[in-house]
Design a protein around this motif. Structure first.
Motif, PDB file in Angstrom:
ATOM      1  N   ASP A 134       0.310  -0.981  -0.403  1.00  0.00           N
ATOM      2  CA  ASP A 134       0.091  -0.263  -0.856  1.00  0.00           C
ATOM      3  C   ASP A 134       0.980   0.849  -0.007  1.00  0.00           C
ATOM      4  O   ASP A 134       1.778   1.089   0.872  1.00  0.00           O
ATOM      5  CB  ASP A 134      -1.258   0.417   0.714  1.00  0.00           C
ATOM      6  CG  ASP A 134      -1.837   1.236   0.932  1.00  0.00           C
ATOM      7  OD1 ASP A 134      -3.266   0.943   0.701  1.00  0.00           O
ATOM      8  OD2 ASP A 134      -1.309   2.058   1.810  1.00  0.00           O
ATOM      9  N   THR A 135       0.647   2.142  -0.837  1.00  0.00           N
ATOM     10  CA  THR A 135       1.336   3.659  -0.974  1.00  0.00           C
ATOM     11  C   THR A 135       1.020   4.481   0.715  1.00  0.00           C
ATOM     12  O   THR A 135      -0.455   4.264   0.633  1.00  0.00           O
ATOM     13  CB  THR A 135       1.181   4.215  -2.261  1.00  0.00           C
ATOM     14  OG1 THR A 135      -0.553   4.607  -2.360  1.00  0.00           O
ATOM     15  CG2 THR A 135       1.808   3.544  -2.887  1.00  0.00           C
ATOM     16  N   ALA A 136       2.150   5.453   0.810  1.00  0.00           N
ATOM     17  CA  ALA A 136       1.566   6.516   1.764  1.00  0.00           C
ATOM     18  C   ALA A 136       0.967   7.400   1.258  1.00  0.00           C
ATOM     19  O   ALA A 136       1.017   7.801   0.273  1.00  0.00           O
ATOM     20  CB  ALA A 136       2.571   6.475   2.541  1.00  0.00           C
ATOM     21  N   ASP A 145      -4.501   9.895  -2.212  1.00  0.00           N
ATOM     22  CA  ASP A 145      -3.950   7.681  -1.578  1.00  0.00           C
ATOM     23  C   ASP A 145      -4.417   7.090  -2.539  1.00  0.00           C
ATOM     24  O   ASP A 145      -5.324   7.598  -3.418  1.00  0.00           O
ATOM     25  CB  ASP A 145      -4.315   7.599  -0.182  1.00  0.00           C
ATOM     26  CG  ASP A 145      -4.516   6.523   0.424  1.00  0.00           C
ATOM     27  OD1 ASP A 145      -2.443   7.008   0.257  1.00  0.00           O
ATOM     28  OD2 ASP A 145      -4.210   5.540   0.919  1.00  0.00           O
ATOM     29  N   ASP A 146      -4.098   5.997  -2.488  1.00  0.00           N
ATOM     30  CA  ASP A 146      -4.270   4.669  -4.386  1.00  0.00           C
ATOM     31  C   ASP A 146      -5.902   4.044  -2.708  1.00  0.00           C
ATOM     32  O   ASP A 146      -6.364   3.160  -3.890  1.00  0.00           O
ATOM     33  CB  ASP A 146      -3.256   3.464  -3.757  1.00  0.00           C
ATOM     34  CG  ASP A 146      -2.706   2.984  -2.178  1.00  0.00           C
ATOM     35  OD1 ASP A 146      -3.526   3.271  -1.724  1.00  0.00           O
ATOM     36  OD2 ASP A 146      -2.276   2.132  -2.861  1.00  0.00           O
ATOM     37  N   ASP A 158      -3.571   7.191   5.733  1.00  0.00           N
ATOM     38  CA  ASP A 158      -4.844   5.887   5.334  1.00  0.00           C
ATOM     39  C   ASP A 158      -4.989   5.386   6.264  1.00  0.00           C
ATOM     40  O   ASP A 158      -5.005   4.620   7.052  1.00  0.00           O
ATOM     41  CB  ASP A 158      -3.900   6.082   3.294  1.00  0.00           C
ATOM     42  CG  ASP A 158      -3.082   4.585   4.272  1.00  0.00           C
ATOM     43  OD1 ASP A 158      -2.485   3.879   5.042  1.00  0.00           O
ATOM     44  OD2 ASP A 158      -2.270   4.502   3.704  1.00  0.00           O
ATOM     45  N   GLN A 173      -0.804   3.802   7.704  1.00  0.00           N
ATOM     46  CA  GLN A 173       0.288   4.943   6.895  1.00  0.00           C
ATOM     47  C   GLN A 173       0.340   6.200   6.713  1.00  0.00           C
ATOM     48  O   GLN A 173      -1.040   6.878   6.686  1.00  0.00           O
ATOM     49  CB  GLN A 173       1.192   4.225   5.638  1.00  0.00           C
ATOM     50  CG  GLN A 173       1.054   2.912   5.261  1.00  0.00           C
ATOM     51  CD  GLN A 173       1.679   2.963   3.626  1.00  0.00           C
ATOM     52  OE1 GLN A 173       3.141   3.061   3.593  1.00  0.00           O
ATOM     53  NE2 GLN A 173       0.981   2.430   3.154  1.00  0.00           N
TER      54      GLN A 173
HETATM   55 CA   LIG Z   1      -2.718   3.784   1.253  1.00  0.00          CA
END
Ligand SMILES: [Ca+2]
Ligand SMILES: [Ca+2]
Length: 342
Positions: free
Chosen positions: A28-30, A62-63, A113, A117
């Motif tokens: 997961d991206t921040a 965010d993703d 998120d 994160q």
């Molecule tokens: Ca995220």
């Protein structure tokens, strides 16, 4: 990288995005950093030092949905944002910090998120509550629509007497028509109208003509030989304003259009004279900084010069006259422009 010999559907692409080629879940991206954090102080309530500071920032990307923002506050510039300084957690990119006082406050915001994160910390923003907004010494909405009394809505009881004017539709609601030869609104001298160190005149004007070449077309005048102002169409038909009969110079602006509403504002204070047209500063004369008005009693006249026998009559419509014994700031003039006198 994946190469298919068929056309993928959107759900297949999303499924590929969520997993790596070797079958492991993609990390997961921040969230991105909350951008452009600003902290804007409002006015303290009258008689207090308490007001609101409004924070805004650009939303983080965010993703996944479910990002929340943590707001950090301290009273010193060098603070390092950490959990002890968090004052609120919100789901939208804005927050009102209520009941702050006049001292500056320093803020940071970050985003967290749904997986916990955190984004990079925002840049710092500083905000402070502003002192209570100056209140007018006199304010005339000219809403009466009949009779000769023009009420002062400032609370200072500076009502005026209309002479040879006519009620008509104005910039906001009603206004008064001034005939250019004998019309005026006369306000008796009062303690609350004494301008000692600073003054502001504001009005909406709609000139019907520029009058005679030697006519000053006065909009607001006050204080006899102390405070003098002619705000439209002086010798060459341009707005002009000054204090002390022009002893400290004057400020002038471009000619106003006829039969059109224009907002005029004149301020005089420690840094000199300023003339605004429609909220835009058109002339600043700061040459006489540090010189002040005298404290003499200040009769006020709208639509003519404030001498015992009125002259230099304005021709056209005047609405929403405000007089302050302080020099308003540009954003305060813009606020007055946008709000009728009520
Ligand atoms: Ca995220
Ligand atoms: Ca009005």
């Amino acid at each position: 990288m994946r190469i298919y010999g068929t056309k993928l559907e959107a759900e297949d692409i999303r499924a590929d995005m969520a997993t790596s080629v070797n079958g492991l879940t993609v990390p997961d991206t921040a969230p991105t950093m909350p951008g452009e954090l600003t902290a804007t102080g409002g006015y303290a309530a009258p008689g207090t030092v308490d007001g609101d500071i409004r924070l805004t920032w650009n939303a983080s990307v965010d993703d996944k949905p479910g990002v929340v923002y943590r707001i950090y506050r301290a009273t010193f510039l060098t603070f390092v944002p950490r959990a002890a300084y968090i004052i609120a957690t919100v789901t939208t990119s804005g927050y009102t910090d209520s009941l702050r006082s006049l001292a500056p406050y320093y803020y940071y915001v970050d985003a967290v998120d749904s997986t916990g994160q955190a984004s990079p910390m925002s840049r710092q923003a500083m905000g402070a509550v502003r002192p209570p907004r100056p209140v007018p010494a006199a304010a005339y909405g000219m809403e009466e629509g009949s009779g000769n009394v023009v009420h002062d809505s400032s609370g200072n009881l500076n009502s005026g007497q209309a002479r040879n004017t006519a009620w008509t539709a104005g910039k906001h609601g009603n206004a008064l028509f001034f005939n250019g030869t004998s019309s005026s609104v006369d306000v008796p001298p009062s303690y609350s109208l004494q301008a000692v160190r600073a003054v502001t005149f504001e009005a909406w004007v709609n000139p019907a003509s520029y009058g005679r070449p030697d006519n000053k077309e006065v909009v607001i005048s006050s204080a006899g030989n102390t405070l003098w102002s002619s705000m439209t169409a002086v010798w060459d038909n341009v707005p002009e304003a000054s204090v002390r009969s022009g002893q400290l110079g004057s400020v002038r602006g471009p000619r106003l259009p006829l039969n059109t509403w224009s907002h005029l504002a004149f301020t005089f204070g420690e840094d000199g004279h300023r003339l605004y047209i429609n909220g835009v500063l058109v002339h600043h004369n700061g040459l006489h900084a540090g010189e002040y008005l005298s404290g003499s009693y200040s009769p006020l006249r709208i639509g003519a010069l404030d001498i015992s026998s009125p002259r230099d009559h304005f021709h056209g419509l005047i609405d929403d006259v405000r007089v302050y014994t302080t020099a308003l700031l540009p954003d305060q003039i813009a606020e007055d422009m946008s709000q009728p006198v009520i």
